[in-house]
Design an enzyme around this catalytic site. Structure first.
Site, PDB file in Angstrom:
ATOM      1  N   HIS A   1     -16.053 131.556  28.398  1.00 23.89           N
ATOM      2  CA  HIS A   1     -17.267 131.636  27.581  1.00 23.89           C
ATOM      3  C   HIS A   1     -17.658 133.083  27.298  1.00 23.89           C
ATOM      4  O   HIS A   1     -17.681 133.925  28.183  1.00 23.89           O
ATOM      5  CB  HIS A   1     -18.431 130.930  28.302  1.00 23.89           C
ATOM      6  CG  HIS A   1     -19.690 130.957  27.499  1.00 23.89           C
ATOM      7  ND1 HIS A   1     -19.990 129.991  26.567  1.00 23.89           N
ATOM      8  CD2 HIS A   1     -20.708 131.858  27.453  1.00 23.89           C
ATOM      9  CE1 HIS A   1     -21.131 130.285  25.990  1.00 23.89           C
ATOM     10  NE2 HIS A   1     -21.596 131.420  26.517  1.00 23.89           N
TER      11      HIS A   1
ATOM     12  N   ASP B   1     -12.794 121.537  12.865  1.00 25.50           N
ATOM     13  CA  ASP B   1     -14.248 121.587  12.703  1.00 25.50           C
ATOM     14  C   ASP B   1     -14.759 120.212  12.264  1.00 25.50           C
ATOM     15  O   ASP B   1     -14.161 119.557  11.414  1.00 25.50           O
ATOM     16  CB  ASP B   1     -14.619 122.653  11.650  1.00 25.50           C
ATOM     17  CG  ASP B   1     -16.089 123.022  11.705  1.00 25.50           C
ATOM     18  OD1 ASP B   1     -16.397 124.157  12.079  1.00 25.50           O
ATOM     19  OD2 ASP B   1     -16.937 122.151  11.379  1.00 25.50           O
TER      20      ASP B   1
ATOM     21  N   CYS C   1     -23.056 124.526  27.139  1.00 23.36           N
ATOM     22  CA  CYS C   1     -22.389 125.010  25.923  1.00 23.36           C
ATOM     23  C   CYS C   1     -21.426 123.933  25.402  1.00 23.36           C
ATOM     24  O   CYS C   1     -20.535 123.498  26.131  1.00 23.36           O
ATOM     25  CB  CYS C   1     -21.642 126.306  26.235  1.00 23.36           C
ATOM     26  SG  CYS C   1     -20.519 126.820  24.923  1.00 23.36           S
TER      27      CYS C   1
ATOM     28  N   HIS D   1     -20.812 130.106  21.544  1.00 21.55           N
ATOM     29  CA  HIS D   1     -19.556 130.355  22.260  1.00 21.55           C
ATOM     30  C   HIS D   1     -18.646 130.936  21.176  1.00 21.55           C
ATOM     31  O   HIS D   1     -18.377 130.251  20.176  1.00 21.55           O
ATOM     32  CB  HIS D   1     -18.995 129.040  22.825  1.00 21.55           C
ATOM     33  CG  HIS D   1     -17.700 129.179  23.586  1.00 21.55           C
ATOM     34  ND1 HIS D   1     -17.511 128.664  24.863  1.00 21.55           N
ATOM     35  CD2 HIS D   1     -16.518 129.734  23.241  1.00 21.55           C
ATOM     36  CE1 HIS D   1     -16.280 128.911  25.267  1.00 21.55           C
ATOM     37  NE2 HIS D   1     -15.642 129.550  24.297  1.00 21.55           N
TER      38      HIS D   1
ATOM     39  N   HIS E   1     -13.444 130.722  12.756  1.00 22.96           N
ATOM     40  CA  HIS E   1     -13.128 129.702  11.757  1.00 22.96           C
ATOM     41  C   HIS E   1     -11.814 130.104  11.088  1.00 22.96           C
ATOM     42  O   HIS E   1     -11.665 131.249  10.649  1.00 22.96           O
ATOM     43  CB  HIS E   1     -14.209 129.653  10.680  1.00 22.96           C
ATOM     44  CG  HIS E   1     -15.578 129.297  11.180  1.00 22.96           C
ATOM     45  ND1 HIS E   1     -16.099 128.032  11.059  1.00 22.96           N
ATOM     46  CD2 HIS E   1     -16.533 130.044  11.794  1.00 22.96           C
ATOM     47  CE1 HIS E   1     -17.334 128.013  11.568  1.00 22.96           C
ATOM     48  NE2 HIS E   1     -17.614 129.226  12.025  1.00 22.96           N
TER      49      HIS E   1
ATOM     50  N   HIS F   1     -16.370 131.890  18.402  1.00 22.31           N
ATOM     51  CA  HIS F   1     -15.358 131.058  17.749  1.00 22.31           C
ATOM     52  C   HIS F   1     -14.948 131.686  16.431  1.00 22.31           C
ATOM     53  O   HIS F   1     -15.728 132.399  15.792  1.00 22.31           O
ATOM     54  CB  HIS F   1     -15.871 129.623  17.536  1.00 22.31           C
ATOM     55  CG  HIS F   1     -17.177 129.546  16.830  1.00 22.31           C
ATOM     56  ND1 HIS F   1     -18.379 129.751  17.475  1.00 22.31           N
ATOM     57  CD2 HIS F   1     -17.486 129.316  15.537  1.00 22.31           C
ATOM     58  CE1 HIS F   1     -19.366 129.641  16.596  1.00 22.31           C
ATOM     59  NE2 HIS F   1     -18.843 129.387  15.409  1.00 22.31           N
TER      60      HIS F   1
ATOM     61  N   CYS G   1     -17.730 124.931  25.590  1.00 17.99           N
ATOM     62  CA  CYS G   1     -17.212 124.853  26.966  1.00 17.99           C
ATOM     63  C   CYS G   1     -16.915 123.395  27.322  1.00 17.99           C
ATOM     64  O   CYS G   1     -15.934 123.099  28.002  1.00 17.99           O
ATOM     65  CB  CYS G   1     -18.193 125.455  27.958  1.00 17.99           C
ATOM     66  SG  CYS G   1     -18.220 127.263  27.977  1.00 17.99           S
TER      67      CYS G   1
HETATM   68  P1  AMP Z   1     -21.086 128.667  13.353  1.00 15.65           P
HETATM   69  O1  AMP Z   1     -22.077 128.347  12.284  1.00 15.65           O
HETATM   70  O2  AMP Z   1     -20.190 129.836  12.996  1.00 15.65           O
HETATM   71  O3  AMP Z   1     -21.747 128.847  14.709  1.00 15.65           O
HETATM   72  O4  AMP Z   1     -20.096 127.443  13.413  1.00 15.65           O
HETATM   73  C1  AMP Z   1     -20.190 126.374  14.286  1.00 15.65           C
HETATM   74  C2  AMP Z   1     -19.238 125.346  13.782  1.00 15.65           C
HETATM   75  O5  AMP Z   1     -18.995 124.409  14.808  1.00 15.65           O
HETATM   76  C3  AMP Z   1     -19.724 124.575  12.555  1.00 15.65           C
HETATM   77  O6  AMP Z   1     -18.809 124.741  11.480  1.00 15.65           O
HETATM   78  C4  AMP Z   1     -19.785 123.128  13.057  1.00 15.65           C
HETATM   79  O7  AMP Z   1     -19.390 122.206  12.070  1.00 15.65           O
HETATM   80  C5  AMP Z   1     -18.817 123.157  14.203  1.00 15.65           C
HETATM   81  N1  AMP Z   1     -19.054 122.171  15.270  1.00 15.65           N
HETATM   82  C6  AMP Z   1     -20.212 121.933  15.923  1.00 15.65           C
HETATM   83  N2  AMP Z   1     -20.029 121.000  16.883  1.00 15.65           N
HETATM   84  C7  AMP Z   1     -18.714 120.657  16.827  1.00 15.65           C
HETATM   85  C8  AMP Z   1     -17.899 119.738  17.552  1.00 15.65           C
HETATM   86  N3  AMP Z   1     -18.396 118.985  18.547  1.00 15.65           N
HETATM   87  N4  AMP Z   1     -16.589 119.634  17.211  1.00 15.65           N
HETATM   88  C9  AMP Z   1     -16.075 120.387  16.219  1.00 15.65           C
HETATM   89  N5  AMP Z   1     -16.793 121.280  15.501  1.00 15.65           N
HETATM   90  C10 AMP Z   1     -18.091 121.408  15.801  1.00 15.65           C
HETATM   91 ZN    ZN Z   2     -19.105 128.171  26.099  1.00 18.90          ZN
END
Ligand code: AMP
Ligand code: ZN
Length: 114
Positions: free
Chosen positions: A46, A30, A4, A98, A102, A100, A7
């Protein structure tokens, strides 16, 4: 979970720009911001999505929202306002499994009644 990416961010195995951390929660920028300020807040433990978290560990919701409250007040984001979004599954366009949250702000946001 070993595969993940969030994680791995918690364990600092991959880099992120952290803006907040406490015992339970981290907040980081992000990679592909959709607003002037676009942070992601996650619990260190997680879970795959908001339903998984709510069913298994509802107390984690307050951990995350306390962290968002603390960060948004200390950063000044709360004074101009912000939006919290969480996506679940395919129609929700969830891409990272995982849980999250926004946190979007730093400018007037479109959609949802504007
Ligand atoms: P979601 O579409 O709600 O699953 O959002 C996932 C978010 O994670 C997206 O806005 C991506 O730009 C962001 N994301 C993916 N990988 C990373 C990373 N390594 N560091 C920061 N943000 C990330
Ligand atoms: Zn995770």
């Amino acid at each position: 979970m070993s595969d993940c990416i969030f994680c791995k961010i918690v364990k600092e195995e991959i880099p992120s720009t952290r803006v907040y951390e406490d015992e339970f929660v981290i907040g980081f920028r992000d990679l592909n911001p959709l607003a002037k300020e676009h942070l992601l807040f996650i619990h260190r433990d997680h879970s795959k999505d908001i339903n998984d978290l709510s069913d298994a560990n509802p107390a984690q919701l307050s951990d995350v929202f306390k962290a968002i409250s603390s960060y948004s007040k200390s950063s000044g984001l709360a004074s101009s306002g912000f939006r919290v979004v969480t996506n679940l599954g395919s129609d929700g366009c969830q891409t990272v499994f995982h849980t999250h949250f926004h946190v979007l702000g730093g400018e007037k946001l479109g959609g949802f009644g504007s």
